[in-house]
Design a protein around this motif. Sequence first.
Motif, short mmCIF file in Angstrom:
data_model
loop_
_atom_site.label_atom_id
_atom_site.label_comp_id
_atom_site.label_asym_id
_atom_site.label_seq_id
_atom_site.Cartn_x
_atom_site.Cartn_y
_atom_site.Cartn_z
N THR A 212 0.80 -1.22 0.00
CA THR A 212 0.00 0.00 0.00
C THR A 212 0.83 1.27 0.00
OG1 THR A 212 -0.09 -0.08 2.42
CG2 THR A 212 -1.89 -1.14 1.22
N VAL A 213 2.16 1.15 0.01
CA VAL A 213 3.03 2.33 0.09
C VAL A 213 3.17 2.96 -1.29
CG1 VAL A 213 5.33 3.14 0.69
CG2 VAL A 213 4.24 1.34 2.06
N ASP A 214 2.98 4.27 -1.37
CA ASP A 214 3.02 4.96 -2.67
C ASP A 214 4.44 5.18 -3.18
OD1 ASP A 214 0.16 5.40 -2.91
OD2 ASP A 214 0.38 6.89 -1.32
N ASN B 249 2.56 -3.51 4.31
CA ASN B 249 1.41 -2.63 4.10
C ASN B 249 1.35 -1.64 5.25
OD1 ASN B 249 0.24 -3.70 1.66
ND2 ASN B 249 -0.34 -5.50 2.85
N LYS C 268 0.22 2.54 6.68
CA LYS C 268 -0.94 3.42 6.60
C LYS C 268 -0.67 4.75 5.92
CE LYS C 268 -2.86 1.46 10.86
NZ LYS C 268 -3.22 1.74 12.29
N SER C 269 0.59 5.09 5.71
CA SER C 269 0.92 6.37 5.08
C SER C 269 2.30 6.28 4.47
CB SER C 269 0.88 7.51 6.11
OG SER C 269 1.99 7.42 6.98
N ASN C 270 2.71 7.36 3.83
CA ASN C 270 4.05 7.41 3.26
C ASN C 270 5.09 7.92 4.24
OD1 ASN C 270 3.34 6.53 0.52
ND2 ASN C 270 2.15 8.42 0.47
N SER D 143 -2.35 5.73 -0.58
CA SER D 143 -2.27 5.23 0.80
C SER D 143 -2.81 6.24 1.80
CB SER D 143 -0.83 4.87 1.15
OG SER D 143 -0.03 6.03 1.28
N GLU D 144 -2.79 7.52 1.40
CA GLU D 144 -3.28 8.57 2.29
C GLU D 144 -4.60 9.17 1.81
OE1 GLU D 144 -0.17 11.45 2.95
OE2 GLU D 144 1.36 9.90 3.11
#
Length: 427
Positions: free
Chosen positions: A159-161, A211, A213-215, A259-260
Amino acid sequence: MIYIENIYSQEVLDSRGNPTIKANVILSDGTRASAIVPSGASTGKREALELRDGDKGRFLGKGVLKACENIDTTIADALIGATPFDQSHIDALLKSLDGTDNYSNLGANATLGVSMAIARAAADSLDIPLYRYLGGANALILPTPMLNIINGGSHADNTVDFQEYMIVPLGFDTFKDALRASTEIYHHLRDILKSSGHITSIGDEGGFAPNLKSNVEPIEMILRAIEKAGYKPQSQIALALDVASSELSEANGIYHLASENRKLDAAELVGYYEMLVAKYPIVSIEDGLSEDDWEGWKLLTERLGDKVQLVGDDLFVTNKAILKHGIDQNIANAILIKPNQIGTVSETMQTVRLAQRHNYRCVMSHRSGESEDAFIADFGVALNTAQIKTGSTARSERIAKYNRLLQIESEVAHTEYIGKELFKSQC
């Protein structure tokens, strides 16, 4: 006189299990050498053409038999009998044989394989290391590694951009010590991920692919690993990002951070980077804007160009003419160097020399689809790029480059490791 006696190809596999080219060269004195060409997943649209067969019934269309045939016929016919000791002449012949700006006839994977194999054969024939053959007596700087220890984007199914979160070991006197510290941090990061309930599977370049929750969360985890390993963030270990923004770019200049759940324009994304640089020990951002967003790159350079290294990869694609445009426009301050983006050893060297004349830093780089070939380790030393990207301290195709650099360091008495000097104003 020693001459090229034979050139032939093989279709082999890269680290993703996809076909690639192995070019083989035999000289009249019996010297044999070969080179394996890497392949990228996140590619710039202006890169030289990687020729694939397109036959969906074979390797899902990714076969390279056409490029191999070009080596075995057109290229071999033209180069057999030539001296291997004039690299610029060899590469000029390859360019003229193809007849296009991007090697769309022969394939840059064909021309680069032959170019590298001939350079290696010439060095072996003279019984000198490849870095010395290509770089001469001035090849003395061991590159500072930028180790990708968390993968995201197109290099991992998570999920990481952002594509790469890297550690940069600056506060050390030798490459050996810098690599040891990086390895220790990598192992501590695995323990932190595991204890936090995250998977510890790895991406294409050996970094972990959790996975998150944010970058920002990967940065926080890496900082915890640095401290747990007993090192000091910033003064000893800095951070670098490869955003690969072309992969995040949508229509109308919008960048999607999935992801955000955020969509930002170029100015907002630059503001996001400013926040990250102010809060964390980040010394380098690669491909912060997309390859087509020249206005965004101007803004990014104006706002952060005197604070961090801004590396153009998809933006410049190791192309001398595109880099010259960037220099004229005062865009970015560094360039990623990937030989397969441009097609020959000589053209790569020309781009590096142009960058260095204009005080743009150079980062020698692998591709996500790699092999056991360690050519770029010697090449980085030869050209004094002073930085290298070749993945984490996992996966043998990445370790091959680090082990080669360790060997070079042990061979050359007066090599320099200049990590501290590279980013001294930021650390």
